[in-house]
Write a protein that holds these residues in place. Structure first.
Motif, short mmCIF file in Angstrom:
data_model
loop_
_atom_site.label_atom_id
_atom_site.label_comp_id
_atom_site.label_asym_id
_atom_site.label_seq_id
_atom_site.Cartn_x
_atom_site.Cartn_y
_atom_site.Cartn_z
N LEU A 118 0.82 -1.21 0.00
CA LEU A 118 0.00 0.00 0.00
C LEU A 118 0.85 1.26 0.00
CD1 LEU A 118 -2.79 -1.07 2.52
CD2 LEU A 118 -2.90 -1.03 0.02
N ASN A 119 1.96 1.23 0.74
CA ASN A 119 2.87 2.37 0.72
C ASN A 119 3.43 2.57 -0.68
OD1 ASN A 119 4.09 4.43 2.45
ND2 ASN A 119 6.03 3.42 2.05
N GLY A 120 3.72 1.46 -1.36
CA GLY A 120 4.20 1.53 -2.73
C GLY A 120 3.16 2.14 -3.66
N LEU A 121 1.88 1.80 -3.45
CA LEU A 121 0.82 2.38 -4.28
C LEU A 121 0.77 3.89 -4.13
CD1 LEU A 121 -2.30 0.03 -3.91
CD2 LEU A 121 -0.75 0.24 -5.86
N VAL A 122 0.83 4.36 -2.87
CA VAL A 122 0.79 5.80 -2.63
C VAL A 122 1.98 6.49 -3.28
CG1 VAL A 122 0.90 7.59 -0.85
CG2 VAL A 122 -0.55 5.59 -0.49
N LEU A 123 3.16 5.94 -3.07
CA LEU A 123 4.37 6.55 -3.64
C LEU A 123 4.31 6.55 -5.17
CD1 LEU A 123 6.95 4.88 -1.24
CD2 LEU A 123 6.39 7.32 -1.32
N ASN A 124 3.82 5.45 -5.73
CA ASN A 124 3.74 5.35 -7.18
C ASN A 124 2.81 6.41 -7.76
OD1 ASN A 124 4.22 4.03 -9.75
ND2 ASN A 124 2.18 3.14 -9.58
N ARG A 125 1.67 6.61 -7.11
CA ARG A 125 0.71 7.59 -7.62
C ARG A 125 1.17 9.02 -7.40
NH1 ARG A 125 -5.32 5.01 -6.60
NH2 ARG A 125 -4.77 2.89 -7.21
N LYS A 126 2.08 9.20 -6.45
CA LYS A 126 2.65 10.53 -6.23
C LYS A 126 3.85 10.79 -7.14
CE LYS A 126 1.27 11.54 -1.46
NZ LYS A 126 1.76 11.91 -0.11
N GLY A 127 4.26 9.77 -7.88
CA GLY A 127 5.38 9.95 -8.80
C GLY A 127 6.73 9.59 -8.23
N TRP A 128 6.78 9.00 -7.02
CA TRP A 128 8.05 8.58 -6.42
C TRP A 128 8.31 7.13 -6.82
CZ3 TRP A 128 11.00 12.01 -3.58
CH2 TRP A 128 10.38 13.23 -3.27
N PHE A 129 8.70 6.93 -8.07
CA PHE A 129 8.72 5.59 -8.65
C PHE A 129 9.81 4.69 -8.07
CE2 PHE A 129 7.01 8.33 -12.17
CZ PHE A 129 5.70 7.96 -11.98
N ASP A 130 10.98 5.25 -7.79
CA ASP A 130 12.05 4.42 -7.22
C ASP A 130 11.67 3.92 -5.83
OD1 ASP A 130 13.65 4.57 -9.43
OD2 ASP A 130 14.90 6.19 -8.68
N GLU A 131 11.09 4.80 -5.02
CA GLU A 131 10.67 4.39 -3.68
C GLU A 131 9.52 3.39 -3.76
OE1 GLU A 131 11.22 7.38 -4.74
OE2 GLU A 131 12.46 8.51 -3.32
N ALA A 132 8.62 3.59 -4.71
CA ALA A 132 7.51 2.65 -4.91
C ALA A 132 8.04 1.28 -5.31
CB ALA A 132 6.55 3.18 -5.98
N PHE A 133 9.02 1.27 -6.21
CA PHE A 133 9.65 0.02 -6.64
C PHE A 133 10.22 -0.74 -5.44
CE2 PHE A 133 13.59 -2.18 -7.68
CZ PHE A 133 13.21 -3.01 -8.72
N THR A 134 10.93 -0.05 -4.56
CA THR A 134 11.53 -0.68 -3.39
C THR A 134 10.45 -1.27 -2.47
OG1 THR A 134 13.39 0.86 -3.47
CG2 THR A 134 13.05 -0.33 -1.41
N ASN A 135 9.36 -0.54 -2.29
CA ASN A 135 8.28 -1.02 -1.43
C ASN A 135 7.59 -2.24 -2.04
OD1 ASN A 135 7.25 0.83 1.10
ND2 ASN A 135 8.55 1.96 -0.32
N PHE A 136 7.33 -2.21 -3.35
CA PHE A 136 6.71 -3.37 -4.00
C PHE A 136 7.63 -4.60 -3.91
CE2 PHE A 136 4.18 -0.37 -6.95
CZ PHE A 136 3.11 -0.35 -6.06
N ALA A 137 8.93 -4.37 -4.09
CA ALA A 137 9.87 -5.48 -4.00
C ALA A 137 9.89 -6.07 -2.59
CB ALA A 137 11.28 -5.00 -4.39
N GLY A 200 23.11 9.44 -5.84
CA GLY A 200 23.13 10.55 -4.91
C GLY A 200 22.05 10.51 -3.87
N ASP A 201 21.05 9.61 -4.03
CA ASP A 201 19.98 9.53 -3.06
C ASP A 201 20.10 8.23 -2.30
OD1 ASP A 201 18.83 11.90 -3.88
OD2 ASP A 201 17.80 10.89 -5.53
N LEU A 202 20.14 8.31 -1.02
CA LEU A 202 20.31 7.13 -0.21
C LEU A 202 18.96 6.68 0.31
CD1 LEU A 202 22.12 5.10 1.18
CD2 LEU A 202 22.38 6.71 3.09
N ILE A 203 18.55 5.44 -0.07
CA ILE A 203 17.31 4.87 0.42
C ILE A 203 17.66 3.61 1.19
CG2 ILE A 203 15.10 3.85 -0.22
CD1 ILE A 203 15.17 5.50 -2.75
N PRO A 204 17.51 3.61 2.51
CA PRO A 204 17.90 2.44 3.29
C PRO A 204 17.07 1.23 2.93
CG PRO A 204 16.66 3.98 4.61
CD PRO A 204 16.94 4.66 3.32
#
Length: 206
Positions: A118-137, A200-204
């Motif tokens: 669900l967090n990935g869905l929200v991020l994806n619809r907001k255009g944060w595709f890399d973060e959405a990808f990580t959440n879906f994975a 350049g962007d660090l996503i833990p």
């Protein structure tokens, strides 16, 4: 963004045909071509964008619900026995900020596979595709047999490959076309983190 149903001037219970008719009428009224060389052209463009976004959100949310109903009939859990039915409803109605607020309120130790989906869905619809990808994975890694999570992951993976010319997948032999195993999804998360770090962007991820 305003409630998408309010933007189109239709009820949440409106049929798909009623939604399409309302969209077409508004599109004819606010289409930028009608305002060429007009001082209101910028406002018309903004209004048209709002109308397009509202229509997309309504249609997409209904498709997700329809997919969930089909999965229920076949024994899958797209929304069935959901831990977060209220959050799903907020996402389906386009209230992404409200959904994100509820998601952020869930403690880390209670964040299940569905939470990451669900967090990935929200991020994806907001255009944060890399973060959405990580959440879906992560959702796939935690529950690799869930078809809802796998469908979302595979779709965003295809979009990433298309948007970036496949460069992320090209660094790994064979690419990634599915997320059927935990090990593969774990590798994807780490690979994504490495790509983000180099960018350049660090996503833990751990």
């Amino acid at each position: 963004m305003r409630n998408p149903y309010e933007v189109l001037g239709v009820s949440p219970n409106a049929s798909e045909e009623e939604i399409k008719r309302a969209y077409r009428e508004l599109a004819r009224k606010y289409h930028p071509d009608n305002y060429a060389d007009n001082p209101l052209s910028d406002l018309a463009s903004e209004k048209m964008q709002e109308i397009n976004d509202a229509y997309d959100k309504i249609i997409n949310s209904r498709r997700y619900r329809s997919s969930g109903s089909r999965n229920k009939q076949t024994g899958y859990g797209a929304g069935q026995n959901s831990e977060f039915p209220d959050i799903r409803n907020l996402i389906n109605t386009g209230r992404l900020d409200d959904a994100q607020q509820l998601l952020d309120g869930v403690s880390v130790e209670k964040r299940s596979a569905e939470w990451y989906f669900l967090n990935g869905l929200v991020l994806n619809r907001k255009g944060w595709f890399d973060e959405a990808f990580t959440n879906f994975a992560t959702a796939c890694r935690m529950d690799p047999q869930n078809p809802e999570y796998r469908m979302a992951f595979n779709e965003i993976q295809r979009r990433r490959n298309g948007a970036f010319g496949g460069y992320r997948g090209a660094t790994h032999a064979g690419g990634y076309n599915d997320c059927g195993t935990c090990d593969m999804c774990s590798s994807l998360i780490c690979a994504d983190c490495c790509c983000e770090c180099m960018g350049g962007d660090l996503i833990p991820c751990c």
